[in-house]
Design a protein around this motif. Sequence first.
Motif, PDB file in Angstrom:
ATOM      1  N   PRO A 169       0.813  -1.223   0.000  1.00 43.79           N
ATOM      2  CA  PRO A 169       0.000   0.000   0.000  1.00 43.79           C
ATOM      3  C   PRO A 169       0.846   1.273   0.000  1.00 43.79           C
ATOM      4  O   PRO A 169       0.466   2.283  -0.602  1.00 43.79           O
ATOM      5  N   GLU A 170       2.006   1.230   0.619  1.00 44.28           N
ATOM      6  CA  GLU A 170       2.853   2.420   0.712  1.00 44.28           C
ATOM      7  C   GLU A 170       3.596   2.718  -0.589  1.00 44.28           C
ATOM      8  O   GLU A 170       3.983   3.861  -0.835  1.00 44.28           O
ATOM      9  N   SER A 171       3.800   1.691  -1.421  1.00 48.12           N
ATOM     10  CA  SER A 171       4.588   1.899  -2.645  1.00 48.12           C
ATOM     11  C   SER A 171       3.745   2.251  -3.863  1.00 48.12           C
ATOM     12  O   SER A 171       4.291   2.546  -4.932  1.00 48.12           O
ATOM     13  N   VAL A 172       2.419   2.235  -3.738  1.00 45.63           N
ATOM     14  CA  VAL A 172       1.543   2.501  -4.883  1.00 45.63           C
ATOM     15  C   VAL A 172       1.522   3.990  -5.207  1.00 45.63           C
ATOM     16  O   VAL A 172       1.365   4.845  -4.329  1.00 45.63           O
ATOM     17  N   ARG A 173       1.679   4.300  -6.481  1.00 44.93           N
ATOM     18  CA  ARG A 173       1.546   5.665  -6.986  1.00 44.93           C
ATOM     19  C   ARG A 173       0.093   5.884  -7.377  1.00 44.93           C
ATOM     20  O   ARG A 173      -0.469   5.104  -8.140  1.00 44.93           O
ATOM     21  N   LYS A 174      -0.517   6.975  -6.887  1.00 43.43           N
ATOM     22  CA  LYS A 174      -1.938   7.229  -7.101  1.00 43.43           C
ATOM     23  C   LYS A 174      -2.124   8.570  -7.820  1.00 43.43           C
ATOM     24  O   LYS A 174      -1.599   9.591  -7.376  1.00 43.43           O
ATOM     25  N   VAL A 175      -2.873   8.539  -8.921  1.00 44.03           N
ATOM     26  CA  VAL A 175      -3.172   9.741  -9.695  1.00 44.03           C
ATOM     27  C   VAL A 175      -4.669   9.738 -10.009  1.00 44.03           C
ATOM     28  O   VAL A 175      -5.226   8.694 -10.357  1.00 44.03           O
ATOM     29  N   SER A 176      -5.317  10.886  -9.903  1.00 48.04           N
ATOM     30  CA  SER A 176      -6.759  10.981 -10.166  1.00 48.04           C
ATOM     31  C   SER A 176      -7.052  12.044 -11.212  1.00 48.04           C
ATOM     32  O   SER A 176      -6.359  13.073 -11.281  1.00 48.04           O
ATOM     33  N   PHE A 177      -8.102  11.803 -12.010  1.00 46.27           N
ATOM     34  CA  PHE A 177      -8.536  12.730 -13.045  1.00 46.27           C
ATOM     35  C   PHE A 177     -10.045  12.922 -12.929  1.00 46.27           C
ATOM     36  O   PHE A 177     -10.803  11.957 -13.045  1.00 46.27           O
ATOM     37  N   ASP A 178     -10.489  14.138 -12.697  1.00 41.32           N
ATOM     38  CA  ASP A 178     -11.919  14.441 -12.740  1.00 41.32           C
ATOM     39  C   ASP A 178     -12.321  14.615 -14.195  1.00 41.32           C
ATOM     40  O   ASP A 178     -11.729  15.424 -14.925  1.00 41.32           O
ATOM     41  N   LEU A 179     -13.339  13.870 -14.630  1.00 38.47           N
ATOM     42  CA  LEU A 179     -13.646  13.755 -16.051  1.00 38.47           C
ATOM     43  C   LEU A 179     -14.820  14.620 -16.501  1.00 38.47           C
ATOM     44  O   LEU A 179     -14.758  15.272 -17.537  1.00 38.47           O
ATOM     45  N   ALA A 180     -15.916  14.560 -15.761  1.00 43.99           N
ATOM     46  CA  ALA A 180     -17.140  15.231 -16.209  1.00 43.99           C
ATOM     47  C   ALA A 180     -18.104  15.322 -15.037  1.00 43.99           C
ATOM     48  O   ALA A 180     -17.925  14.666 -14.004  1.00 43.99           O
ATOM     49  N   GLU A 181     -19.139  16.128 -15.217  1.00 42.04           N
ATOM     50  CA  GLU A 181     -20.168  16.274 -14.187  1.00 42.04           C
ATOM     51  C   GLU A 181     -21.110  15.074 -14.212  1.00 42.04           C
ATOM     52  O   GLU A 181     -21.522  14.598 -15.277  1.00 42.04           O
ATOM     53  N   VAL A 182     -21.444  14.576 -13.036  1.00 39.59           N
ATOM     54  CA  VAL A 182     -22.432  13.509 -12.925  1.00 39.59           C
ATOM     55  C   VAL A 182     -23.827  14.098 -13.128  1.00 39.59           C
ATOM     56  O   VAL A 182     -24.211  15.047 -12.442  1.00 39.59           O
ATOM     57  N   LYS A 183     -24.565  13.544 -14.073  1.00 35.27           N
ATOM     58  CA  LYS A 183     -25.907  14.037 -14.382  1.00 35.27           C
ATOM     59  C   LYS A 183     -26.899  12.882 -14.239  1.00 35.27           C
ATOM     60  O   LYS A 183     -27.046  12.066 -15.157  1.00 35.27           O
ATOM     61  N   PRO A 184     -27.582  12.772 -13.107  1.00 37.71           N
ATOM     62  CA  PRO A 184     -28.569  11.703 -12.935  1.00 37.71           C
ATOM     63  C   PRO A 184     -29.683  11.804 -13.979  1.00 37.71           C
ATOM     64  O   PRO A 184     -29.986  12.881 -14.505  1.00 37.71           O
ATOM     65  N   GLY A 185     -30.284  10.653 -14.263  1.00 43.76           N
ATOM     66  CA  GLY A 185     -31.351  10.618 -15.254  1.00 43.76           C
ATOM     67  C   GLY A 185     -30.846  10.601 -16.673  1.00 43.76           C
ATOM     68  O   GLY A 185     -31.619  10.803 -17.610  1.00 43.76           O
ATOM     69  N   GLN A 186     -29.551  10.324 -16.867  1.00 39.41           N
ATOM     70  CA  GLN A 186     -28.964  10.275 -18.200  1.00 39.41           C
ATOM     71  C   GLN A 186     -28.018   9.078 -18.296  1.00 39.41           C
ATOM     72  O   GLN A 186     -27.380   8.692 -17.322  1.00 39.41           O
ATOM     73  N   TRP A 187     -27.944   8.508 -19.504  1.00 38.95           N
ATOM     74  CA  TRP A 187     -26.915   7.521 -19.798  1.00 38.95           C
ATOM     75  C   TRP A 187     -25.607   8.251 -20.056  1.00 38.95           C
ATOM     76  O   TRP A 187     -25.546   9.167 -20.874  1.00 38.95           O
ATOM     77  N   HIS A 188     -24.569   7.860 -19.352  1.00 37.91           N
ATOM     78  CA  HIS A 188     -23.224   8.386 -19.559  1.00 37.91           C
ATOM     79  C   HIS A 188     -22.428   7.352 -20.352  1.00 37.91           C
ATOM     80  O   HIS A 188     -22.283   6.202 -19.923  1.00 37.91           O
ATOM     81  N   ASP A 189     -21.925   7.758 -21.503  1.00 36.53           N
ATOM     82  CA  ASP A 189     -21.133   6.885 -22.368  1.00 36.53           C
ATOM     83  C   ASP A 189     -19.653   7.190 -22.180  1.00 36.53           C
ATOM     84  O   ASP A 189     -19.249   8.367 -22.165  1.00 36.53           O
ATOM     85  N   PHE A 190     -18.855   6.147 -22.071  1.00 32.40           N
ATOM     86  CA  PHE A 190     -17.405   6.300 -21.906  1.00 32.40           C
ATOM     87  C   PHE A 190     -16.669   5.400 -22.894  1.00 32.40           C
ATOM     88  O   PHE A 190     -17.083   4.269 -23.146  1.00 32.40           O
ATOM     89  N   VAL A 191     -15.563   5.916 -23.423  1.00 29.40           N
ATOM     90  CA  VAL A 191     -14.578   5.107 -24.138  1.00 29.40           C
ATOM     91  C   VAL A 191     -13.205   5.469 -23.585  1.00 29.40           C
ATOM     92  O   VAL A 191     -12.884   6.659 -23.442  1.00 29.40           O
ATOM     93  N   PHE A 192     -12.411   4.450 -23.261  1.00 30.12           N
ATOM     94  CA  PHE A 192     -11.045   4.653 -22.787  1.00 30.12           C
ATOM     95  C   PHE A 192     -10.086   3.841 -23.646  1.00 30.12           C
ATOM     96  O   PHE A 192     -10.376   2.700 -24.028  1.00 30.12           O
TER      97      PHE A 192
END
Length: 278
Positions: A169-192
């Motif tokens: 757990p101490e050696s893991v490198r962690k990076v985060s990316f905020d992608l888009a706003e969460v919009k309930p009531g909608q299908w969110h499509d993703f491609v990575f």
Amino acid sequence: MPALPKPMSAALAVLAAVSLWPGSAHASAAALRFGYESGTRTSGHAELGVNACCPHSIQVDDLPRTGKYAIRSHLKYGDAAVAGGTRAESHTMDIESSHFRTGKTVYYGFSIYLASSWQNDSREDILFQWKPWRDKCEADKAPSAFLSVQPSGKWRLRVNSDGNACSTPESVRKVSFDLAEVKPGQWHDFVFRFRWSHDSKGGIDGWHQTHKSPGWRKVVTATGPNTFNDDATTQGYLKWGVYKPAWNTGPTDVESRTVFHDNIAVGTTFGEVDPTAG
């Protein structure tokens, strides 16, 4: 001889590539796709597994992104732990064509629906995971990457990596990316697109849209390590549904979570995995 067109500037060339590439990709059959049109929670793949404590955990539902069906994952606070945590998930542990490791470049597509009644919580909800097995020298292993809904109301891609042969757990490198706003009531499509690597050769590109606001938008471009330095026998697999880590130890502001997934695909091009192609 007809006049040759003037060369495009470097800046315009980059813009054109980002803007036009997803839309110009031709849809074709994915190497692996789960569209649930069989009306079963295995989507016609007998090897597709589920981590489910209860009858309500994983069910086929007639609220699809395309076609007739999608999969519904429902989790309640107090549900019995499964596979070491509070979760209702499908997984491809036994489907070899979904497996990944350093050196592979893979496209992934999927759609996620959050009902209009969805409420922000004080702790995150993990809805899609790229999860490697642990090596023999490791007590546990974090996902290489996971997509979550954050208390901020944002979709976030978290990436974990480690160049060490035995990760802690101490050696893991962690990076985060905020992608888009969460919009309930909608299908969110993703491609990575993941260029999997535990070193500087790694890379990630990601696109997003909603069914109410179609039009692919690039939401992440990143280079650098994005997985683990695993031994030759270790690979990763996919998980989708709801995992609520906070509920392993106590309650949060909400008492249940319901999410829908459809058209999960693995392939070699954007067109192969486009979740709107069904």
